[in-house]
Design a protein around this motif. Structure first.
Motif, PDB file in Angstrom:
ATOM      1  N   ASP A 130      20.803  21.966   2.449  1.00 14.63           N
ATOM      2  CA  ASP A 130      21.163  21.958   1.033  1.00 14.63           C
ATOM      3  C   ASP A 130      22.532  21.333   0.795  1.00 14.63           C
ATOM      4  OD1 ASP A 130      22.199  24.333   2.376  1.00 14.63           O
ATOM      5  OD2 ASP A 130      22.945  24.954   0.411  1.00 14.63           O
ATOM      6  N   ASN A 166      20.750  32.778  -9.183  1.00 19.08           N
ATOM      7  CA  ASN A 166      20.341  34.065  -8.628  1.00 19.08           C
ATOM      8  C   ASN A 166      21.556  34.889  -8.192  1.00 19.08           C
ATOM      9  OD1 ASN A 166      18.895  36.180  -7.541  1.00 19.08           O
ATOM     10  ND2 ASN A 166      18.169  35.067  -5.758  1.00 19.08           N
ATOM     11  N   TYR A 169      16.418  30.834   1.954  1.00 19.26           N
ATOM     12  CA  TYR A 169      17.236  30.000   1.060  1.00 19.26           C
ATOM     13  C   TYR A 169      17.108  28.525   1.448  1.00 19.26           C
ATOM     14  CZ  TYR A 169      21.487  27.863  -0.871  1.00 19.26           C
ATOM     15  OH  TYR A 169      22.383  27.023  -1.506  1.00 19.26           O
ATOM     16  N   TYR A 170      17.013  28.264   2.751  1.00 18.49           N
ATOM     17  CA  TYR A 170      16.648  26.927   3.215  1.00 18.49           C
ATOM     18  C   TYR A 170      15.723  27.075   4.418  1.00 18.49           C
ATOM     19  CZ  TYR A 170      20.413  27.354   6.771  1.00 18.49           C
ATOM     20  OH  TYR A 170      21.216  27.769   7.792  1.00 18.49           O
ATOM     21  N   THR A 179      16.658  34.520   6.028  1.00 15.49           N
ATOM     22  CA  THR A 179      16.227  34.361   4.636  1.00 15.49           C
ATOM     23  C   THR A 179      15.757  32.932   4.395  1.00 15.49           C
ATOM     24  OG1 THR A 179      18.482  33.842   3.963  1.00 15.49           O
ATOM     25  CG2 THR A 179      17.794  36.148   3.806  1.00 15.49           C
ATOM     26  N   TYR A 203      23.459  27.823  -6.430  1.00 20.27           N
ATOM     27  CA  TYR A 203      22.439  28.863  -6.412  1.00 20.27           C
ATOM     28  C   TYR A 203      22.978  30.181  -6.959  1.00 20.27           C
ATOM     29  CZ  TYR A 203      18.521  31.669  -4.634  1.00 20.27           C
ATOM     30  OH  TYR A 203      17.436  32.498  -4.523  1.00 20.27           O
ATOM     31  N   GLN A 245      25.072  35.010   1.511  1.00 18.81           N
ATOM     32  CA  GLN A 245      24.288  34.135   0.648  1.00 18.81           C
ATOM     33  C   GLN A 245      25.211  33.002   0.229  1.00 18.81           C
ATOM     34  OE1 GLN A 245      20.907  33.917  -0.368  1.00 18.81           O
ATOM     35  NE2 GLN A 245      21.838  31.951  -0.881  1.00 18.81           N
ATOM     36  N   ALA A 282      21.412  38.038  -5.654  1.00 23.13           N
ATOM     37  CA  ALA A 282      21.345  37.826  -4.207  1.00 23.13           C
ATOM     38  C   ALA A 282      22.741  37.856  -3.588  1.00 23.13           C
ATOM     39  CB  ALA A 282      20.668  36.490  -3.902  1.00 23.13           C
ATOM     40  N   TYR A 283      23.740  37.428  -4.350  1.00 24.82           N
ATOM     41  CA  TYR A 283      25.116  37.391  -3.863  1.00 24.82           C
ATOM     42  C   TYR A 283      25.732  38.781  -3.858  1.00 24.82           C
ATOM     43  CZ  TYR A 283      24.605  32.376  -4.055  1.00 24.82           C
ATOM     44  OH  TYR A 283      24.165  31.096  -3.833  1.00 24.82           O
TER      45      TYR A 283
END
Length: 334
Positions: A190, A95, A36-37, A34, A91, A86, A98-99
């Protein structure tokens, strides 16, 4: 022995897979890559693992149950270690869906695969964030943990509850481990170590939350995965498998284990270690506490020690020096 690991392109999953491959295990990784980073960092981790002849991988999301079940079927694992999730406290405010999809639906899919294959042991990642608003420290696994401060932490506490019920219903041995502020080479961009190091090397200010009044149980990543490796062999069962201070359930082959350095370090001291390793001063931009965050974490790792004879012990200055050396080498080469 065959081990199926979710999240092998991630920070901790990469290090665990590398350790198990070095010890002669056969590892199949599963990762959704994904964004995310930086996905390039994830692909670089997987590329290194791919140099091992006993490593194979599937690229798919945890929510893709058909892909996950097919990968587990092909691996026919003895052990499953579920690390993919996630991540990110902040974050989860932006969102939360997503979790739900990755951390709840994904974890259920993994538990179902473990049950179908009747694996010897299912190990799943939780987080020190489940301790939430608890103020008594160091945190012990037997402490009540019902005041999560972020949705991320809430999904991980839900994973623990789901795991306990699965262990009780199916007799499946499950260990949940609670991580404490993991750092080291190949870390997530992150997280504070990379953000601070990048800014200090660039001569830019760093954001220091709660005006620096923060404490963390910083745990070096190779210490962490050594703890996971040893817990693979500490299979929870009936009362005969209990040790002093155990979190072992009275009604299921299930326990929760902290993996932390057992050393509460001031954030300012962690920043000072980066300054020492880089040879450069940090310009601090002091800010208020962020929503969902907590001022301190501190692990009681005595249960890990009782179960395995091991506890993380890397000094923060030593760990930060190794991290900064990796950072300079990796990001200079890119």
């Amino acid at each position: 022995m065959r081990v199926f690991i979710t999240g092998t392109a991630g920070f901790i999953g990469f290090h665990l897979a590398e350790l198990l491959l070095q010890e002669g295990f056969t590892v199949h990784g599963f990762d959704g890559m994904t964004d995310y980073y930086d996905v390039a960092l994830k692909r670089d981790r997987h590329a290194l693992l791919g140099q091992h002849p006993r490593f194979t991988a599937t690229e798919a999301l945890l929510q893709d149950d058909a892909a996950l079940q097919a990968a587990v079927d092909a691996c026919a694992p003895d052990i499953i270690v579920h690390l993919a999730a996630q991540a990110g406290v902040r974050y989860s405010i932006e969102n939360p869906r997503a979790y739900v999809e990755a951390n709840l639906v994904g974890a259920f899919n993994v538990m179902e695969a473990a049950h179908r294959h009747k694996v010897r042991h299912l190990l799943m990642a939780s987080t020190s964030s489940v301790y939430g608003a608890n103020t008594e420290m160091p945190y012990a696994e037997t402490d009540k943990a019902d005041t999560q401060m972020s949705f991320y932490a809430a999904t991980k506490k839900a994973n623990e509850a789901m795991g306990h019920s699965w262990a009780h219903i199916h007799g499946l041995p499950i260990t949940m481990f609670r991580f404490f502020t993991v750092y080291g080479p190949w870390g997530r961009p992150d997280m504070a170590p990379i953000k601070f190091t990048r800014a200090i090397l660039a001569g830019e200010p760093i954001d220091v939350y709660n005006h620096g009044k923060m404490w963390r149980d910083f745990t070096y990543v190779t210490d962490l995965v050594r703890g996971i490796r040893l817990l693979i062999d500490a299979v929870p069962g009936g009362p005969e498998t209990a040790v002093a201070g155990d979190s072992l359930s009275p009604v299921a082959p299930f326990r929760v284990v902290n993996i932390g350095n057992s050393d509460k370090v001031r954030l300012e001291d962690f920043i000072a270690a980066i300054e020492e390793a880089t040879g450069l001063p940090a310009t601090r931009n002091y800010m208020d506490m962020q929503p969902g965050d907590v001022p301190a974490t501190w692990a009681d790792a005595s249960l890990l020690r009782a179960l395995t004879g091991y506890a993380p012990a890397t000094d923060v200055r030593e760990g930060v020096a190794k991290f900064v050396e990796w950072y300079r080498g990796y990001y200079t080469a890119r």
